[in-house]
Scaffold this motif. Structure first.
Motif, PDB file in Angstrom:
ATOM      1  N   MET A   1      34.492   3.426  -4.505  1.00  0.00           N
ATOM      2  CA  MET A   1      34.001   3.017  -5.817  1.00  0.00           C
ATOM      3  C   MET A   1      32.677   3.735  -6.092  1.00  0.00           C
ATOM      4  N   SER A   2      32.538   4.287  -7.267  1.00  0.00           N
ATOM      5  CA  SER A   2      31.296   4.994  -7.593  1.00  0.00           C
ATOM      6  C   SER A   2      30.201   3.992  -7.965  1.00  0.00           C
ATOM      7  N   GLU A   3      28.996   4.397  -7.672  1.00  0.00           N
ATOM      8  CA  GLU A   3      27.856   3.519  -7.924  1.00  0.00           C
ATOM      9  C   GLU A   3      27.379   3.655  -9.358  1.00  0.00           C
ATOM     10  N   THR A   4      26.743   2.609  -9.845  1.00  0.00           N
ATOM     11  CA  THR A   4      26.205   2.616 -11.206  1.00  0.00           C
ATOM     12  C   THR A   4      24.718   2.902 -11.140  1.00  0.00           C
ATOM     13  N   TYR A   5      24.288   3.852 -11.930  1.00  0.00           N
ATOM     14  CA  TYR A   5      22.891   4.251 -11.997  1.00  0.00           C
ATOM     15  C   TYR A   5      22.222   3.561 -13.180  1.00  0.00           C
ATOM     16  N   LYS A   6      20.963   3.239 -12.999  1.00  0.00           N
ATOM     17  CA  LYS A   6      20.166   2.711 -14.103  1.00  0.00           C
ATOM     18  C   LYS A   6      19.630   3.912 -14.884  1.00  0.00           C
ATOM     19  N   VAL A   7      19.859   3.946 -16.181  1.00  0.00           N
ATOM     20  CA  VAL A   7      19.411   5.053 -17.021  1.00  0.00           C
ATOM     21  C   VAL A   7      18.106   4.658 -17.697  1.00  0.00           C
ATOM     22  N   ILE A   8      17.088   5.476 -17.488  1.00  0.00           N
ATOM     23  CA  ILE A   8      15.768   5.234 -18.069  1.00  0.00           C
ATOM     24  C   ILE A   8      15.451   6.390 -19.015  1.00  0.00           C
ATOM     25  N   ILE A   9      15.191   6.056 -20.258  1.00  0.00           N
ATOM     26  CA  ILE A   9      14.791   7.073 -21.225  1.00  0.00           C
ATOM     27  C   ILE A   9      13.269   7.033 -21.289  1.00  0.00           C
ATOM     28  N   LEU A  10      12.646   8.082 -20.784  1.00  0.00           N
ATOM     29  CA  LEU A  10      11.184   8.126 -20.762  1.00  0.00           C
ATOM     30  C   LEU A  10      10.621   8.185 -22.182  1.00  0.00           C
ATOM     31  N   PRO A  11       9.388   7.704 -22.368  1.00  0.00           N
ATOM     32  CA  PRO A  11       8.794   7.675 -23.710  1.00  0.00           C
ATOM     33  C   PRO A  11       8.817   9.030 -24.421  1.00  0.00           C
ATOM     34  N   GLU A  12       8.653  10.112 -23.673  1.00  0.00           N
ATOM     35  CA  GLU A  12       8.679  11.443 -24.291  1.00  0.00           C
ATOM     36  C   GLU A  12      10.042  11.730 -24.903  1.00  0.00           C
ATOM     37  N   ALA A  13      11.101  11.363 -24.200  1.00  0.00           N
ATOM     38  CA  ALA A  13      12.459  11.584 -24.697  1.00  0.00           C
ATOM     39  C   ALA A  13      12.763  10.657 -25.874  1.00  0.00           C
ATOM     40  N   GLN A  14      12.274   9.425 -25.804  1.00  0.00           N
ATOM     41  CA  GLN A  14      12.450   8.504 -26.933  1.00  0.00           C
ATOM     42  C   GLN A  14      11.787   9.066 -28.184  1.00  0.00           C
ATOM     43  N   LYS A  15      10.600   9.642 -27.995  1.00  0.00           N
ATOM     44  CA  LYS A  15       9.880  10.251 -29.114  1.00  0.00           C
ATOM     45  C   LYS A  15      10.660  11.454 -29.646  1.00  0.00           C
ATOM     46  N   ASP A  16      11.199  12.267 -28.750  1.00  0.00           N
ATOM     47  CA  ASP A  16      12.007  13.421 -29.164  1.00  0.00           C
ATOM     48  C   ASP A  16      13.158  12.969 -30.065  1.00  0.00           C
ATOM     49  N   ILE A  17      13.893  11.960 -29.606  1.00  0.00           N
ATOM     50  CA  ILE A  17      15.046  11.462 -30.365  1.00  0.00           C
ATOM     51  C   ILE A  17      14.602  10.940 -31.722  1.00  0.00           C
ATOM     52  N   GLN A  18      13.549  10.164 -31.725  1.00  0.00           N
ATOM     53  CA  GLN A  18      13.051   9.590 -32.980  1.00  0.00           C
ATOM     54  C   GLN A  18      12.670  10.699 -33.972  1.00  0.00           C
ATOM     55  N   GLU A  19      11.960  11.709 -33.497  1.00  0.00           N
ATOM     56  CA  GLU A  19      11.537  12.805 -34.378  1.00  0.00           C
ATOM     57  C   GLU A  19      12.733  13.581 -34.916  1.00  0.00           C
ATOM     58  N   ILE A  20      13.737  13.805 -34.088  1.00  0.00           N
ATOM     59  CA  ILE A  20      14.938  14.516 -34.517  1.00  0.00           C
ATOM     60  C   ILE A  20      15.658  13.734 -35.613  1.00  0.00           C
ATOM     61  N   ILE A  21      15.844  12.446 -35.382  1.00  0.00           N
ATOM     62  CA  ILE A  21      16.571  11.610 -36.335  1.00  0.00           C
ATOM     63  C   ILE A  21      15.818  11.516 -37.659  1.00  0.00           C
ATOM     64  N   ILE A  22      14.520  11.331 -37.598  1.00  0.00           N
ATOM     65  CA  ILE A  22      13.710  11.255 -38.822  1.00  0.00           C
ATOM     66  C   ILE A  22      13.770  12.576 -39.582  1.00  0.00           C
ATOM     67  N   TYR A  23      13.667  13.678 -38.862  1.00  0.00           N
ATOM     68  CA  TYR A  23      13.721  14.994 -39.509  1.00  0.00           C
ATOM     69  C   TYR A  23      15.049  15.168 -40.255  1.00  0.00           C
ATOM     70  N   ILE A  24      16.148  14.867 -39.586  1.00  0.00           N
ATOM     71  CA  ILE A  24      17.463  15.045 -40.213  1.00  0.00           C
ATOM     72  C   ILE A  24      17.629  14.115 -41.407  1.00  0.00           C
ATOM     73  N   ALA A  25      17.203  12.866 -41.250  1.00  0.00           N
ATOM     74  CA  ALA A  25      17.374  11.883 -42.326  1.00  0.00           C
ATOM     75  C   ALA A  25      16.484  12.178 -43.527  1.00  0.00           C
ATOM     76  N   LYS A  26      15.215  12.495 -43.272  1.00  0.00           N
ATOM     77  CA  LYS A  26      14.260  12.654 -44.374  1.00  0.00           C
ATOM     78  C   LYS A  26      14.158  14.084 -44.882  1.00  0.00           C
ATOM     79  N   GLU A  27      13.934  15.024 -43.984  1.00  0.00           N
ATOM     80  CA  GLU A  27      13.729  16.411 -44.414  1.00  0.00           C
ATOM     81  C   GLU A  27      15.020  17.072 -44.880  1.00  0.00           C
ATOM     82  N   LEU A  28      16.107  16.773 -44.192  1.00  0.00           N
ATOM     83  CA  LEU A  28      17.384  17.371 -44.561  1.00  0.00           C
ATOM     84  C   LEU A  28      18.201  16.478 -45.489  1.00  0.00           C
TER      85      LEU A  28
END
Length: 110
Positions: A1-28
């Motif tokens: 049986m394969s093990e389950t890993y805990k996925v942690i999204i670091l604050p830098e990556a969360q910020k990256d995602i947020q900026e990408i989504i905002i750019y696409i929604a607002k600028e585009l």
């Protein structure tokens, strides 16, 4: 049986995602596309809880030696590290493919 890993999204990556989504929604003015990409990002990231090493290591040094892996979602790369000892995956960055990747990856090797 394969093990389950805990996925942690670091604050830098969360910020990256947020900026990408905002750019696409607002600028585009593509709100629906932004929402769909947001869903795809989190679906892909959450999939890393199972067999995260199915994703290849990057080929560039020094990131390959420290274990950086990269998955592609549309025009973006999601960079992460796998810690087998603690069964965790740390998502470090989400970067547009058109950008110079090494500039952003330098932070991961520090």
């Amino acid at each position: 049986m394969s093990e389950t890993y805990k996925v942690i999204i670091l604050p830098e990556a969360q910020k990256d995602i947020q900026e990408i989504i905002i750019y696409i929604a607002k600028e585009l003015c593509a709100v629906q596309a932004a929402l769909e990409l947001h869903t795809e990002f989190y679906k892909a990231i959450n999939s890393l809880s199972s067999m995260p090493k199915r994703i290849n290591l990057v080929s560039s040094q020094p990131w390959k030696n420290i274990g950086v892996r990269r998955m592609q979602i549309k025009n973006y790369y999601i960079y992460f590290l796998v810690d087998d000892e603690n069964l965790t995956v740390k998502v470090n960055a989400v970067i547009y493919m058109g950008r110079k990747q090494s500039k952003y990856l330098k932070k991961m090797s520090e």
